[in-house]
Each structure stands twice: as structure tokens, then as C-alpha cells.
Design a protein around this motif. Sequence first.
Motif, PDB file in Angstrom:
ATOM      1  N   SER A  77      -8.968  13.272  -1.290  1.00  0.00           N
ATOM      2  CA  SER A  77      -9.385  12.318  -0.263  1.00  0.00           C
ATOM      3  C   SER A  77      -9.469  10.905  -0.821  1.00  0.00           C
ATOM      4  O   SER A  77      -8.935   9.957  -0.240  1.00  0.00           O
ATOM      5  N   VAL A  78     -10.129  10.767  -1.974  1.00  0.00           N
ATOM      6  CA  VAL A  78     -10.322   9.433  -2.544  1.00  0.00           C
ATOM      7  C   VAL A  78      -8.976   8.856  -2.991  1.00  0.00           C
ATOM      8  O   VAL A  78      -8.687   7.670  -2.782  1.00  0.00           O
ATOM      9  N   GLY A  79      -8.112   9.700  -3.547  1.00  0.00           N
ATOM     10  CA  GLY A  79      -6.807   9.237  -4.007  1.00  0.00           C
ATOM     11  C   GLY A  79      -5.945   8.721  -2.858  1.00  0.00           C
ATOM     12  O   GLY A  79      -5.300   7.684  -2.969  1.00  0.00           O
ATOM     13  N   LYS A 103      -6.990   7.446  -0.110  1.00  0.00           N
ATOM     14  CA  LYS A 103      -7.529   6.147   0.304  1.00  0.00           C
ATOM     15  C   LYS A 103      -7.160   5.061  -0.700  1.00  0.00           C
ATOM     16  O   LYS A 103      -6.932   3.909  -0.331  1.00  0.00           O
TER      17      LYS A 103
END
Lengths: 273, 230
Positions: B13-15, B17
Motif C-alpha cells: 500500500s505504502v509503495g 502511494k
Amino acid sequence: MEKNKFSITLRVWKQKDASSKGYFESYKVEGIIPDMSFLEMIDVLNEKLIKQGKEPIFFESDCREGICGCCGFVVDGNPHGPDEHSTVCQLHMRRFKEGDVVTIEPFRAKSFPIIKDLIVDRSALDKIIAAGGYISVNVGSAPDANTIPVDKNTAEKAMDYATCIGCGACVASCPNSAAMLFTGAKIAHLAYLPQGKPERTKRVLNMIKVMDSLGFGNCTNEYECEAVCPKEIKVGAIAKMNREFLFANFLSEEEPQLPPVFHKSTVDVPEDE
Amino acid sequence: MNYLFLFRMIKTSVGRKQLMAVTGLLIASFLFIHLAGNLLLFKGEDWYNGWSELLIANPATIYIEIGLLFLFIIHITMAVWVRTEDLINASYRKYDMSRWHGGRTIGSATMLYTAIIILVYLVFHIIHFRFADKSIGVYQMVVSAFRSPLFVSIYIIGSVALALHLSHGFQSALETLGINHIKYNVYIKIAGYLVAVCMVFFAVISLYFYFGLDLREIADASNIVEMTIE
Ligand code: HEM
Ligand code: SF4
Ligand code: FES
């Protein structure tokens, strides 16, 4: 004293279990004393309901002093109620007045299935913790307190993030049902401290992997979490987690892994690698 | 396995974004160069066509254009992925009484809608300017296009959408890349709003030509000033 008493109408979300359909039920609550906490007001109503042979309202609470993170539901659209940065157990009835109609409903998120009425299953947050929210220390007698020096500012910053009580209000307020503030707080808390260094890269990769696998959403930086968090955790926690992830992803040779406690039988985390 | 960290990024998820943030910021920096070039419209035909010829003559231009295309593709693919997941999550989250608690802004709450408007605007813009007949000269082509009310309306709506998108997008991208500091957060917010305001200049350019402000003789204007002074 008597003349201060007032009454409100409580619209409560009733739901038998995760698979049943829920509905709102209205209750007239009389004889409310302004000094009562919100939970005490429900206690009084529940006693009356039990005496009448009716089913009480199910809600969760433990410490009732804002430190355990058990309580938590949505009051008139506000997770933990209308008071800023406070838990619902710290909300008092002086916030309300005669004739108010107050709507209470559970935290709603895909990863928080409803157990009953206002009680939701927040064990998904525990699974994120189990994936990396720990440090390694030798067992035996406690180590001497000041063997590892930590400067005051760093200690304060780590402490600010450590105050997260895992209540899940951040998830409940997030339009994407993301658990970034919670996970960020847990990662930031340990990442700032020397004691957290050995597992630092592993921690961020694993906790984010587990968080994703549990169905929490993606962060679009709406900052609603920061606005409702009873412990005033700042979105700087999310930025810290993002930095930790960026460095871990580009610089370390570590691969994200599910921790050994994740047996298929206890936790439903998909094995995708 | 480690060489595949970019794929690992996409799987996280963070990647996802962070890829959106980097591509978004690069597109925004292109927009600034693009705006600076287009402001030459105010300097007149020779300047603007000269700039256009410079770009056409530069052999790097085509590679930069291909790079831009990839930036858009990555940004949009990640956006669709992230937003699909988030919309599924949102469907589980129907509060009887739902409200904003002070974090959301008009910009942040409308990212999906402004994105769709920008995409339509972009496609319209590329069709009419990038792949247009430029035999009358780029300046004449642009100026005559802006005589059309339809054109100018699309530019106004598109530019305002772009401004809203960036009013949240700029500081959101920095936060996603981990740039958040109690000392600088205020300045980052202000910078984001300044970036947004700059985007409105695309609409200003189109309005300038729509109202024929370029046709008014400078000499005439100074005459009027002198007359009124007398
Ligand atoms: C007043 C506003 C604008 C004017 C007059 C303008 C003008 C132009 C022109 C003439 C071209 C074609 C260049 C060529 O083929 O030689 C172009 C390309 C392009 N424009 Fe714009 N533009 C404006 C606003 C925008 C905005 C707001 C965006 C972003 C959403 C944008 C994105 C692009 C892109 C991606 C290209 C293709 C890149 C390239 O061919 O170099 N433009 N623009
Ligand atoms: S970050 Fe705040 S809102 Fe989220 S779980 Fe922790 S204390 Fe609750
Ligand atoms: S009951 Fe412990 S925080 Fe409210």
C-alpha cells in the motif's frame, strides 16, 4: 440537584452478530445527571432494560479513564464523541441537554467486524502488533534502566507515539478505513529508540505487509485520523513509517515475512509469496 | 529477488502511494515548465513560435514526451488500483451520521472527481494542440482556438480541477514520501496552495485571448492614459 436532571433520546445501533442485519432502536433515557459519564448513562439505561426483561445495549469498556482503548463507538458521527481528543469513556453528559436526540453506532470498517451492537472485533490491530511491534531483550532480571543512553527529545518523541492505545478510532474515521495512524505510531515509537534498532527494517516491512493483508485501506492523507485520535497522535507518525518503508525497501536486503506466530489456523493472512 | 524491489513496492500500500507521489511531483514540475513556456504567448507571436521551434529542434523532446507518457500511465494505474481498494472499503463504512472531523479539505475529498476532469481536459488538450495542424504557426493555432467559448470553458473547468487536485496533491505527495516536520509543515501547506494557484494561470491565458486583450494596441492604451491625464 434534582432540577439539573434531564432526558434525551438515544438512537442505538442494534445488531445480533457479524452476519445479521443491524437496525436503529430508540430509547428514552430519563433522569440524567450532567456529571454522569456517557458510559454511566448507558449503564443506567441497561439496568432499567434488564429489570424490564429486555436485552441491554452491548458496548465495550474497561478502564473508563481513557488509557486502555477498549471503549469506542461513534456518537453523532464522531468517533469517541464530540469532545476533541478524548475517549468516549471520558465524555460527560454535561455535553448534552434536555431533548437531544443522540445517535450511537459502532466503528464501521471492513476489518472491524461487528461482534454485537456497539462492540467490534479489533483484533486485526493486534495482528499488526504481532508482526513487529516488539523488541528483543534478554530474559531474566530487568536490565539497568540507563544502560542505553537516550536523549530527552528522542525519548519524548517516542513517548508521544507510544501513547497510542489501539482504540481504532483512526480506522473508524478514515474514509478509506486505513490503519496508517495506528501502524505508523507503533513503528515510529520503536524506530526512534535505540532499543528498536535491531528489528527496524524487518518491523516496517512486516507490519505493513500484515496491515495490507488484513484489508485495511490505502492512505490518501485526509488526516481525519489525526483529528479524532484521543491520544493526539500526529500524522508525523505516518510520515515516519513512510520514510522507514522507503529506506527499508531501497536499501535493505530484508524480505517481508509473516512472523512465526501466524499459523493459518489462528489468523487468516493469505500466503502470497 | 532483491532486484525486484520495485515490484515489491507495487505490492505494498505504502509503495503504491510512493510511486504515485513521485510521478505526481514530476508531472507537476513538467506543468511548471509548460506554464512558463506558455506565458511567452503574452510576449507575442515571434517569442512563442521561437520557443516551439526550439522544442521541435531539440532531439531530446521526443524522449521527454515518452517519459511523460509513462509518468501519466504509472500515476493513473496506481491511482485506479488504490482508489478501487479504498472504494470497496468505503462500501463497508456507511455511517448513519457521517461528518468530516477537520482533516479533510475540498481538495482532498474531490481527488477522484478532479482527476477524471483533468484526464478529459488533458485528452482534449493533446488532441487539439499536440496533434493539430500547425501550418499557420503554433501561436496562431493556439490563439484562434481560444476564440471558441467551448475551448475556454474546458480550460477554465480543467485548470480549476487541476488547482484543486494539486492543492491536496502536493503536500500529500510529500507526506507520502515521509516529508513532514513540525517546523516546515506550515510552509509545505502554503507551497501546495501556491502551486495550485499557479495552475489557474492556464485558464487566465485562455481568457486573455478569448477577450481579445492581445489585440488592443499598447500604443492606444498609452494614448488613453495620456488623454485622461490631460
Ligand atoms: C493555457 C494552457 C495550455 C496551453 C496553451 C498549452 C499548450 C500546449 C501545446 C501547444 C502543446 C503541444 C506542444 C507541441 O506539440 O509542440 C502542449 C502539450 C502538452 N500539454 Fe499543454 N497547454 C496548456 C495547459 C496544459 C495543462 C493544464 C496540462 C496538464 C494537465 C498540459 C499538459 C500537456 C501535455 C502532457 C502535453 C504533451 C507534452 C508535449 O507534447 O510536450 N497542458 N500544450
Ligand atoms: S492512533 Fe490514536 S485513534 Fe488510532 S488506535 Fe492509536 S490512539 Fe486510537
Ligand atoms: S474504557 Fe479504557 S479507554 Fe475508555
